[in-house]
Motif scaffolding. Structure first.
Motif, short mmCIF file in Angstrom:
data_model
loop_
_atom_site.label_atom_id
_atom_site.label_comp_id
_atom_site.label_asym_id
_atom_site.label_seq_id
_atom_site.Cartn_x
_atom_site.Cartn_y
_atom_site.Cartn_z
N GLU A 56 0.82 -1.22 0.00
CA GLU A 56 0.00 0.00 0.00
C GLU A 56 0.85 1.27 0.00
O GLU A 56 0.35 2.36 -0.29
CB GLU A 56 -0.94 0.00 1.21
CG GLU A 56 -0.30 0.26 2.56
CD GLU A 56 0.47 -0.94 3.12
OE1 GLU A 56 1.08 -0.80 4.19
OE2 GLU A 56 0.45 -2.02 2.48
N LYS A 57 2.14 1.12 0.33
CA LYS A 57 3.03 2.29 0.39
C LYS A 57 3.78 2.43 -0.94
O LYS A 57 4.70 1.67 -1.21
CB LYS A 57 4.02 2.14 1.54
CG LYS A 57 3.39 2.08 2.93
CD LYS A 57 4.46 1.94 4.00
CE LYS A 57 3.86 1.88 5.40
NZ LYS A 57 4.90 1.72 6.43
N THR A 58 3.37 3.39 -1.74
CA THR A 58 4.04 3.60 -3.01
C THR A 58 4.45 5.07 -3.14
O THR A 58 3.85 5.94 -2.50
CB THR A 58 3.12 3.23 -4.19
OG1 THR A 58 1.91 3.98 -4.10
CG2 THR A 58 2.79 1.74 -4.20
N PRO A 59 5.46 5.38 -3.96
CA PRO A 59 6.26 4.43 -4.74
C PRO A 59 7.23 3.67 -3.84
O PRO A 59 7.57 4.13 -2.75
CB PRO A 59 7.01 5.33 -5.72
CG PRO A 59 7.16 6.62 -4.96
CD PRO A 59 5.90 6.77 -4.16
N HIS A 60 7.67 2.52 -4.33
CA HIS A 60 8.61 1.69 -3.59
C HIS A 60 10.04 2.01 -4.00
O HIS A 60 10.34 2.12 -5.19
CB HIS A 60 8.35 0.21 -3.85
CG HIS A 60 6.96 -0.23 -3.53
ND1 HIS A 60 6.45 -0.21 -2.25
CD2 HIS A 60 5.97 -0.69 -4.32
CE1 HIS A 60 5.19 -0.66 -2.27
NE2 HIS A 60 4.88 -0.95 -3.52
N VAL A 61 10.91 2.16 -3.01
CA VAL A 61 12.34 2.28 -3.24
C VAL A 61 13.01 1.05 -2.63
O VAL A 61 12.96 0.85 -1.42
CB VAL A 61 12.92 3.56 -2.60
CG1 VAL A 61 14.42 3.64 -2.85
CG2 VAL A 61 12.23 4.80 -3.18
N LEU A 62 13.59 0.22 -3.47
CA LEU A 62 14.24 -1.00 -3.00
C LEU A 62 15.61 -0.69 -2.41
O LEU A 62 16.08 0.44 -2.45
CB LEU A 62 14.36 -1.99 -4.15
CG LEU A 62 13.05 -2.53 -4.72
CD1 LEU A 62 13.31 -3.32 -6.00
CD2 LEU A 62 12.34 -3.41 -3.68
N GLY A 63 16.26 -1.73 -1.91
CA GLY A 63 17.61 -1.61 -1.41
C GLY A 63 17.70 -1.60 0.10
O GLY A 63 17.29 -0.64 0.75
N CYS A 64 18.24 -2.70 0.67
CA CYS A 64 18.48 -2.78 2.12
C CYS A 64 19.89 -2.33 2.47
O CYS A 64 20.12 -1.77 3.54
CB CYS A 64 18.29 -4.22 2.60
SG CYS A 64 16.68 -4.95 2.26
N ASP A 65 20.83 -2.61 1.59
CA ASP A 65 22.23 -2.34 1.86
C ASP A 65 22.64 -0.96 1.38
O ASP A 65 22.35 -0.58 0.23
CB ASP A 65 23.11 -3.36 1.14
CG ASP A 65 23.17 -4.70 1.86
OD1 ASP A 65 22.82 -4.76 3.05
OD2 ASP A 65 23.60 -5.68 1.22
N GLY A 66 23.34 -0.20 2.23
CA GLY A 66 23.81 1.11 1.82
C GLY A 66 25.12 1.48 2.48
O GLY A 66 25.48 0.96 3.55
N ALA A 67 25.85 2.38 1.82
CA ALA A 67 27.06 2.95 2.38
C ALA A 67 27.14 4.40 1.95
O ALA A 67 26.79 4.74 0.81
CB ALA A 67 28.30 2.18 1.91
N GLY A 68 27.57 5.26 2.85
CA GLY A 68 27.63 6.67 2.51
C GLY A 68 28.24 7.50 3.62
O GLY A 68 28.95 6.97 4.49
N VAL A 69 27.93 8.79 3.60
CA VAL A 69 28.52 9.74 4.53
C VAL A 69 27.42 10.42 5.34
O VAL A 69 26.39 10.81 4.77
CB VAL A 69 29.33 10.81 3.77
CG1 VAL A 69 29.95 11.82 4.73
CG2 VAL A 69 30.42 10.15 2.93
N VAL A 70 27.62 10.54 6.64
CA VAL A 70 26.63 11.18 7.50
C VAL A 70 26.49 12.65 7.11
O VAL A 70 27.45 13.42 7.10
CB VAL A 70 27.02 11.06 8.98
CG1 VAL A 70 26.07 11.89 9.85
CG2 VAL A 70 27.01 9.60 9.42
N GLU A 71 25.24 13.04 6.78
CA GLU A 71 24.94 14.40 6.34
C GLU A 71 24.41 15.25 7.50
O GLU A 71 24.68 16.45 7.58
CB GLU A 71 23.88 14.33 5.23
CG GLU A 71 23.47 15.66 4.64
CD GLU A 71 24.37 16.11 3.50
OE1 GLU A 71 24.06 17.14 2.89
OE2 GLU A 71 25.37 15.42 3.21
#
Length: 335
Positions: A56-71
């Motif tokens: 019921e929640k759209t749009p869907h953004v997939l992806g469980c794994d992430g790496a990045g920089v604290v903003e």
């Protein structure tokens, strides 16, 4: 922010690049991460094809794994500060909270500092497979030094880190692969015996290797018929851990029962799906321990190919061939 989204399940063609509102910090303990890379896992392709856990929640953004920089950080965040490089497994199961995007918000309890030895792409490839292999071998299978373990599909995403974690525990490792190229790959990871399953009988090879006894622990990362075919390769009173749901139409558990096997099911997504905070914190602790191993050059993450965010469709198509060695990752420009 730019994100890869979809509304209805289907082929990779349902994925599209779109601008959606960036997530914002809602709680004092949350951290805003500018993503540099997103790992791609089989769960992503399954959710895209079959539908997410929250349709019921759209749009869907997939992806469980992430790496990045604290903003940015919430007022109550003490463990991280702006500029920290982090990695995590969080979100991506339905709705707009996933890592196929430029930003993600994650509770500080579920984050870990990125290993300095890994690139952002390598770090984004790591969390789900590391947690899965760690929980399967150590938490479910209670692997001990000196034991013998069979890892099905040792060149895959979960498999290639499982081979390394088993060796780090002091176990002897046998693994299955489909080609000479993959055999060389897992040998470099430390595998003691490599079986080309297309050319030989896996159970016969394992029983020969174990003097007819079977392995102490078998780890099935393939599922389907492979789960049932693995059973006679496990010693009496041994352990069999699988990350797929056994299909009762493909076999039965008579041999497992006669051998008094302990069968364990591993789904590392359960803490996130059930909102189990303590268990999610445990998984973040696993990432912290693995980060130290990576920084000591004792654990490697293999990324076979990267794609820009805009080529999510091609990334999914490649993963669904089932022939990927290690992991594939999307790199996020501007992160």
């Amino acid at each position: 922010m730019k994100a890869i989204v979809f509304d209805t399940p289907g082929s990779p063609l349902v994925l599209r690049l779109q601008h959606i509102p960036a997530p914002t910090i809602q709680r004092d303990t949350e951290v805003l991460v500018r993503l540099r890379a997103a790992g791609i896992n089989p769960i992503d392709t399954k959710l895209r094809a079959r539908g997410t856990f929250y349709p019921e929640k759209t749009p869907h953004v997939l992806g469980c794994d992430g790496a990045g920089v604290v903003e940015a950080v919430g007022a109550g965040v003490q463990s991280f500060q702006v500029g920290d490089e982090v990695f995590f497994c969080n979100g991506g199961l339905g709705g707009p909270i996933g890592t196929y995007a430029e930003f993600a918000v994650v509770d500080q309890r579920f984050l870990a500092i990125k290993p300095a030895a890994l690139s952002f792409a390598e770090a984004a490839a790591a969390p789900l497979v590391l947690i899965t292999a760690w929980e399967s071998l150590y938490d479910r299978g209670h692997l001990q030094a000196g034991q013998k373990v069979l890892i099905q599909a040792g060149a895959g995403g979960v498999g290639h880190v499982a081979v390394q974690l088993a060796k780090l525990q002091g176990a002897e490792v046998c693994t299955t692969v489909s080609s000479e190229e993959k055999a060389n790959f897992v040998k470099h990871l430390g595998a003691d015996l490599v079986i080309l399953y297309k050319n030989t009988d896996v159970v016969d090879e394992v029983l020969t290797w174990t003097q007819g006894q079977g392995v102490d622990l078998a780890f099935d990362t393939v599922g389907g018929e492979t789960f049932y075919q693995t059973i006679p390769a496990v010693k009496i009173y041994g352990d069999l851990v699988t990350i797929l749901e056994p299909d009762p139409t493909l076999g039965n558990l008579k041999t497992a029962r006669m051998r008094n096997l302990r069968i364990s099911l591993e789904l590392m997504l359960t803490p996130m799906l059930e909102g189990l905070v303590e268990e999610q914190e445990h998984q973040a602790h696993i990432l912290q321990q693995c980060a130290r191993l990576c920084d000591r050059n004792l654990l490697k993450i293999h990324v076979s190919q990267t794609f820009p965010l805009e080529e999510a469709r091609a990334a999914h198509e490649l993963l669904e061939t089932g022939s990927v060695t290690g992991k594939i990752v999307m790199e996020i420009a501007g992160g």
